[in-house]
Design a protein around this motif. Structure first.
Motif, PDB file in Angstrom:
ATOM      1  N   LYS A  30      21.937 -50.546  10.839  1.00 29.41           N
ATOM      2  CA  LYS A  30      22.943 -50.462   9.552  1.00 29.41           C
ATOM      3  C   LYS A  30      23.666 -49.275   9.496  1.00 29.41           C
ATOM      4  CE  LYS A  30      19.973 -53.255   6.514  1.00 29.41           C
ATOM      5  NZ  LYS A  30      18.614 -52.768   7.149  1.00 29.41           N
ATOM      6  N   ILE A  31      24.935 -49.080   9.131  1.00 30.46           N
ATOM      7  CA  ILE A  31      25.693 -48.076   9.207  1.00 30.46           C
ATOM      8  C   ILE A  31      25.250 -46.757   8.039  1.00 30.46           C
ATOM      9  CG2 ILE A  31      27.438 -48.892   7.465  1.00 30.46           C
ATOM     10  CD1 ILE A  31      29.632 -47.576   9.374  1.00 30.46           C
ATOM     11  N   GLU A  32      24.461 -47.549   7.076  1.00 30.29           N
ATOM     12  CA  GLU A  32      24.089 -46.545   5.972  1.00 30.29           C
ATOM     13  C   GLU A  32      22.842 -45.827   6.514  1.00 30.29           C
ATOM     14  OE1 GLU A  32      24.161 -49.936   5.450  1.00 30.29           O
ATOM     15  OE2 GLU A  32      26.078 -49.945   4.120  1.00 30.29           O
ATOM     16  N   ASP A  33      22.002 -46.503   7.459  1.00 32.58           N
ATOM     17  CA  ASP A  33      20.894 -45.606   8.075  1.00 32.58           C
ATOM     18  C   ASP A  33      21.452 -44.719   9.276  1.00 32.58           C
ATOM     19  OD1 ASP A  33      19.112 -46.998   6.543  1.00 32.58           O
ATOM     20  OD2 ASP A  33      19.015 -48.857   8.122  1.00 32.58           O
ATOM     21  N   ILE A  34      22.367 -44.954   9.786  1.00 31.38           N
ATOM     22  CA  ILE A  34      23.003 -44.076  10.849  1.00 31.38           C
ATOM     23  C   ILE A  34      23.642 -42.903  10.170  1.00 31.38           C
ATOM     24  CG2 ILE A  34      25.021 -43.897  12.702  1.00 31.38           C
ATOM     25  CD1 ILE A  34      24.514 -47.017  13.185  1.00 31.38           C
ATOM     26  N   PHE A  35      24.325 -42.878   8.918  1.00 32.43           N
ATOM     27  CA  PHE A  35      24.629 -41.978   8.241  1.00 32.43           C
ATOM     28  C   PHE A  35      23.703 -41.026   7.599  1.00 32.43           C
ATOM     29  CE2 PHE A  35      25.460 -40.350   4.176  1.00 32.43           C
ATOM     30  CZ  PHE A  35      26.999 -39.823   4.028  1.00 32.43           C
ATOM     31  N   GLU A  36      22.636 -41.603   7.230  1.00 34.89           N
ATOM     32  CA  GLU A  36      21.464 -41.067   6.699  1.00 34.89           C
ATOM     33  C   GLU A  36      20.805 -40.203   7.552  1.00 34.89           C
ATOM     34  OE1 GLU A  36      17.236 -40.422   5.374  1.00 34.89           O
ATOM     35  OE2 GLU A  36      17.909 -41.399   7.344  1.00 34.89           O
ATOM     36  N   ALA A  37      20.799 -40.832   9.130  1.00 35.86           N
ATOM     37  CA  ALA A  37      19.940 -40.119  10.141  1.00 35.86           C
ATOM     38  C   ALA A  37      20.788 -38.734  10.399  1.00 35.86           C
ATOM     39  CB  ALA A  37      19.924 -40.862  11.393  1.00 35.86           C
ATOM     40  N   ILE A  38      22.280 -39.004  10.386  1.00 31.31           N
ATOM     41  CA  ILE A  38      23.062 -37.802  10.461  1.00 31.31           C
ATOM     42  C   ILE A  38      22.700 -36.702   9.434  1.00 31.31           C
ATOM     43  CG2 ILE A  38      25.195 -36.743  11.062  1.00 31.31           C
ATOM     44  CD1 ILE A  38      26.035 -39.312  12.524  1.00 31.31           C
ATOM     45  N   ARG A  39      23.065 -37.261   8.030  1.00 28.69           N
ATOM     46  CA  ARG A  39      23.089 -36.581   7.030  1.00 28.69           C
ATOM     47  C   ARG A  39      21.754 -35.615   6.731  1.00 28.69           C
ATOM     48  NH1 ARG A  39      24.631 -33.046   4.159  1.00 28.69           N
ATOM     49  NH2 ARG A  39      24.357 -33.106   1.877  1.00 28.69           N
ATOM     50  N   TYR A  40      20.511 -36.379   7.046  1.00 32.74           N
ATOM     51  CA  TYR A  40      19.371 -35.670   7.038  1.00 32.74           C
ATOM     52  C   TYR A  40      18.757 -35.105   8.276  1.00 32.74           C
ATOM     53  CZ  TYR A  40      19.914 -36.997   2.156  1.00 32.74           C
ATOM     54  OH  TYR A  40      20.678 -37.041   0.967  1.00 32.74           O
ATOM     55  N   LEU A  41      19.510 -34.887   9.279  1.00 38.38           N
ATOM     56  CA  LEU A  41      19.160 -34.158  10.365  1.00 38.38           C
ATOM     57  C   LEU A  41      18.007 -34.756  11.331  1.00 38.38           C
ATOM     58  CD1 LEU A  41      21.048 -32.058   8.942  1.00 38.38           C
ATOM     59  CD2 LEU A  41      19.375 -30.295   9.720  1.00 38.38           C
ATOM     60  N   ARG A  42      18.075 -36.065  11.125  1.00 42.92           N
ATOM     61  CA  ARG A  42      16.953 -36.926  12.025  1.00 42.92           C
ATOM     62  C   ARG A  42      17.618 -36.607  13.368  1.00 42.92           C
ATOM     63  NH1 ARG A  42      13.800 -38.546   8.631  1.00 42.92           N
ATOM     64  NH2 ARG A  42      14.809 -39.586   6.578  1.00 42.92           N
ATOM     65  N   VAL A  43      18.755 -36.750  13.404  1.00 48.76           N
ATOM     66  CA  VAL A  43      19.465 -36.500  14.749  1.00 48.76           C
ATOM     67  C   VAL A  43      20.680 -35.277  14.216  1.00 48.76           C
ATOM     68  CG1 VAL A  43      21.333 -38.298  14.406  1.00 48.76           C
ATOM     69  CG2 VAL A  43      21.236 -37.115  16.516  1.00 48.76           C
TER      70      VAL A  43
ATOM     71  N   ALA B 164      32.254 -40.158   9.446  1.00 46.32           N
ATOM     72  CA  ALA B 164      32.833 -38.953   9.433  1.00 46.32           C
ATOM     73  C   ALA B 164      32.678 -37.960   8.110  1.00 46.32           C
ATOM     74  CB  ALA B 164      34.365 -38.906   9.431  1.00 46.32           C
ATOM     75  N   SER B 165      31.958 -38.728   7.055  1.00 47.27           N
ATOM     76  CA  SER B 165      31.742 -37.936   5.637  1.00 47.27           C
ATOM     77  C   SER B 165      30.414 -37.623   5.909  1.00 47.27           C
ATOM     78  CB  SER B 165      32.176 -38.730   4.494  1.00 47.27           C
ATOM     79  OG  SER B 165      31.060 -39.825   4.456  1.00 47.27           O
ATOM     80  N   SER B 166      29.527 -37.661   6.793  1.00 53.82           N
ATOM     81  CA  SER B 166      27.983 -37.577   6.980  1.00 53.82           C
ATOM     82  C   SER B 166      27.756 -35.985   6.941  1.00 53.82           C
ATOM     83  CB  SER B 166      27.406 -38.291   8.111  1.00 53.82           C
ATOM     84  OG  SER B 166      27.937 -37.949   9.200  1.00 53.82           O
ATOM     85  N   ARG B 167      28.500 -35.362   7.599  1.00 54.47           N
ATOM     86  CA  ARG B 167      28.324 -33.859   7.775  1.00 54.47           C
ATOM     87  C   ARG B 167      29.750 -33.081   7.907  1.00 54.47           C
ATOM     88  NH1 ARG B 167      23.740 -31.360  10.980  1.00 54.47           N
ATOM     89  NH2 ARG B 167      23.963 -29.685   9.363  1.00 54.47           N
TER      90      ARG B 167
END
Ligand code: MRU
Length: 357
Positions: free
Chosen positions: A37-50, A91-94
């Motif tokens: 899901k796009i929300e989970d991809i956003f979250e993974a970037i935002r919270y530095l999982r990747v 693009a708004s994740s970081r």
């Protein structure tokens, strides 16, 4: 554990999801997250999982290829509109690493260049473009590694800050690439000092994990020990990564990098920034214009500690990046060559004939 075999982020073979190595759990747990899901991809970037500038770009490229492939329309304009909405959201994740915007812009260009194709064909083109971004990242890091390796001598002590390692890219890393390339060339006679990198400990949790696992002579130090290690003559050169380089050579990287550069200047130690050319942002003149991410206070006061380590209610300032003045940088190692001051001129020569720079 061989870090070079870890996959930071990839597309599942059946293209049903992204497989992201959750870096927040390292070094204790090696766990791959499957996100679609796009929300989970956003979250993974935002919270530095990747995390790490190039890896964020690769993740966003795969991510938008995946989420765009789910858009149900055969109409080009409707498909483009959905794509642009998803692009804006990712693009708004970081804010700081330019690779995120660079990769998403490149995906948009691939889409628009194929406006005469069917939407189904464009979806395949987007997957191919994301894969190309990932594959090129490996080649870019390898080239940076060869150039950086050329600066190393047997017996050298090298200091690095944060994690600009294989975990921050598709493979090899940028600041660590010279070290991995040295191993490939059979040179093992060098030592690496890793700054732990407060507050998120990318140096301790990720760089030390990678390099120690690769059999490199690795010593972990707290950030405030860098001066004493340099003064003792243990460090011959410094390699760091970067998240964005301005046209004049000012460089944003993990908070604390500029302090390392000031120390290096004081002790006369060469300070090299390892930068894929996609990290150079010719649209901004100086580092003052680079947006600096500010993160949650809890990262400083309680994260990684058993108990909270600061009084409740105390003010906290938590910028995630700082800008190193170009005058402190000995050279910027790109995949196309080693740039030296004046950087604006060196970058222009690098990008001769290249669109969008
Ligand atoms: O906040 P992070 O962990 O994404 O910060 C990473 C860095 O600052 C790296 O040094 C930089 O992205 C270069 S990675 C090759």
């Amino acid at each position: 554990m061989n870090a070079l075999e870890l996959n930071t982020v990839r597309l599942a073979e059946d293209r049903s999801c992204l497989e992201i190595l959750d870096q927040t759990l390292l070094p204790g747990t090696v766990k791959v997250l499957r996100v679609d899901k796009i929300e989970d991809i956003f979250e993974a970037i935002r919270y530095l999982r990747v995390r790490g500038a190039p890896a964020i770009g690769v993740c966003a490229a795969y991510g938008i290829a995946l989420t765009a492939s789910r858009v149900e329309t055969e109409d080009y304009e409707a498909f483009l509109a959905s794509f642009l909405e998803q692009k804006k959201y990712l693009a708004s994740s970081r804010p700081t690493a330019v690779n995120l915007f660079w990769a998403l812009d490149r995906m948009e260009r691939a889409l628009r260049a194929n406006a005469d194709r069917t939407v189904e064909e464009i979806k395949t083109i987007l997957f191919d473009e994301a894969q190309a971004i990932r594959d090129e990242d490996v080649a870019i890091s390898r080239s940076i590694g060869e150039i950086g390796f050329g600066l190393m001598k047997p017996g050298d002590g090298i200091l690095t800050h944060c994690n600009a390692g294989t975990l921050a890219t598709a493979k090899y890393g940028t600041a660590t690439a010279p070290m991995y390339v040295a191993l490939e060339h059979g040179m093992t006679d060098f030592r690496v000092y890793c700054d732990e990198t407060r507050p998120l400990l990318q140096g301790a949790r990720l760089t030390a994990f990678e390099l120690h696992g690769a059999g490199i002579d690795t010593t972990l130090i707290c950030d405030n020990m860098a001066s004493t290690v340099m003064k003792s003559g243990l460090v011959n050169m410094i390699f760091v990564g970067c998240d964005r380089v301005a046209a004049n050579g000012d460089t944003a990287n993990k908070i604390g990098t500029s302090g390392v550069a000031v120390l290096a200047k004081h002790y006369g130690i060469p300070f090299y920034v390892c930068a894929p050319s996609s990290t150079i942002d010719m649209s901004i003149r100086t580092g003052e214009q680079i947006p600096i991410e500010e993160r949650d206070a809890s990262e400083v006061t309680e994260m990684w500690y058993k108990e909270r380590m600061a009084p409740e209610g105390v003010k906290v300032y938590n910028p995630a990046f700082d800008v190193t003045d170009h005058a402190l940088i000995t050279g910027i190692i790109t995949e196309k060559g080693l740039c030296r001051a004046p950087y604006e001129q060196a970058f222009k020569e690098l990008f001769i004939g290249q669109e969008g720079k």
